[in-house]
Design a protein around this motif. Structure first.
Motif, PDB file in Angstrom:
ATOM      1  N   VAL A  68       0.856  -1.182   0.000  1.00 18.73           N
ATOM      2  CA  VAL A  68       0.000   0.000   0.000  1.00 18.73           C
ATOM      3  C   VAL A  68       0.897   1.239   0.000  1.00 18.73           C
ATOM      4  O   VAL A  68       1.894   1.288   0.704  1.00 18.73           O
ATOM      5  CB  VAL A  68      -0.989   0.013   1.192  1.00 18.73           C
ATOM      6  CG1 VAL A  68      -0.275  -0.027   2.514  1.00 18.73           C
ATOM      7  CG2 VAL A  68      -1.921   1.206   1.125  1.00 18.73           C
ATOM      8  N   GLY A  69       0.534   2.190  -0.842  1.00 17.74           N
ATOM      9  CA  GLY A  69       1.256   3.454  -0.916  1.00 17.74           C
ATOM     10  C   GLY A  69       0.355   4.584  -0.460  1.00 17.74           C
ATOM     11  O   GLY A  69      -0.801   4.661  -0.865  1.00 17.74           O
ATOM     12  N   ILE A  70       0.883   5.437   0.389  1.00 24.24           N
ATOM     13  CA  ILE A  70       0.139   6.589   0.898  1.00 24.24           C
ATOM     14  C   ILE A  70       0.957   7.825   0.568  1.00 24.24           C
ATOM     15  O   ILE A  70       2.123   7.930   0.934  1.00 24.24           O
ATOM     16  CB  ILE A  70      -0.071   6.501   2.419  1.00 24.24           C
ATOM     17  CG1 ILE A  70      -0.744   5.181   2.786  1.00 24.24           C
ATOM     18  CG2 ILE A  70      -0.890   7.696   2.913  1.00 24.24           C
ATOM     19  CD1 ILE A  70      -0.668   4.855   4.251  1.00 24.24           C
ATOM     20  N   SER A  71       0.330   8.751  -0.146  1.00 25.36           N
ATOM     21  CA  SER A  71       1.033   9.980  -0.501  1.00 25.36           C
ATOM     22  C   SER A  71       0.051  11.143  -0.464  1.00 25.36           C
ATOM     23  O   SER A  71      -1.143  10.958  -0.278  1.00 25.36           O
ATOM     24  CB  SER A  71       1.642   9.863  -1.899  1.00 25.36           C
ATOM     25  OG  SER A  71       0.628   9.747  -2.874  1.00 25.36           O
ATOM     26  N   ALA A  72       0.582  12.316  -0.667  1.00 26.89           N
ATOM     27  CA  ALA A  72      -0.261  13.498  -0.806  1.00 26.89           C
ATOM     28  C   ALA A  72      -0.678  13.610  -2.259  1.00 26.89           C
ATOM     29  O   ALA A  72       0.042  13.188  -3.169  1.00 26.89           O
ATOM     30  CB  ALA A  72       0.506  14.750  -0.383  1.00 26.89           C
ATOM     31  N   LYS A  73      -1.877  14.148  -2.485  1.00 28.76           N
ATOM     32  CA  LYS A  73      -2.330  14.368  -3.850  1.00 28.76           C
ATOM     33  C   LYS A  73      -1.286  15.208  -4.582  1.00 28.76           C
ATOM     34  O   LYS A  73      -0.734  16.141  -4.020  1.00 28.76           O
ATOM     35  CB  LYS A  73      -3.678  15.075  -3.846  1.00 28.76           C
ATOM     36  CG  LYS A  73      -4.290  15.179  -5.217  1.00 28.76           C
ATOM     37  CD  LYS A  73      -5.693  15.727  -5.128  1.00 28.76           C
ATOM     38  CE  LYS A  73      -6.305  15.763  -6.502  1.00 28.76           C
ATOM     39  NZ  LYS A  73      -7.678  16.232  -6.438  1.00 28.76           N
TER      40      LYS A  73
END
Length: 85
Positions: A68-73
Motif C-alpha cells: 500500500v502506498g500513501i502519498s499526498a495528492k
C-alpha cells in the motif's frame, strides 16, 4: 510504501484519517494498493477522496503479497517498480 502478505482470501480495508481528527490535518491523501505479480507490482486499486480529503480502499483480495502506498495528492505518479520514483 507498506508491504504485507495475505495467507488466504479476505477483505482488506485501508483508510487515511487525517482531516477527521480532532486536531485535523490539511493532508489531501492519495491511497494506492499494489499486488505482486511475478517480479513486478501491479496497481489493484486507488482512491483520492472517500470522505472529503481522506482516502479509503476496501477490497476483497486473494492470497499473495501486497503493498500500500500513501502519498499526498500530486504525488500519485510514483511507481514501486522504479527506485526513487
Amino acid at each position: 510504501l507498506y508491504r504485507f502478505s495475505l495467507p488466504t482470501r479476505g477483505t482488506v480495508s485501508l483508510e487515511v484519517l487525517a482531516e477527521r481528527q480532532l486536531d485535523s490535518s490539511r493532508l489531501d491523501s492519495y491511497l494506492r494498493l499494489y499486488q505482486r505479480v511475478g517480479n513486478a507490482w501491479q496497481e489493484v486499486s486507488a482512491n483520492d477522496d472517500y470522505f472529503s480529503e481522506d482516502s479509503r480502499i476496501q477490497v476483497t483480495l486473494g492470497s499473495g503479497d501486497y503493498m500500500v502506498g500513501i502519498s499526498a495528492k500530486g504525488n500519485e505518479t510514483y511507481d514501486p517498480n522504479i527506485a526513487d520514483s
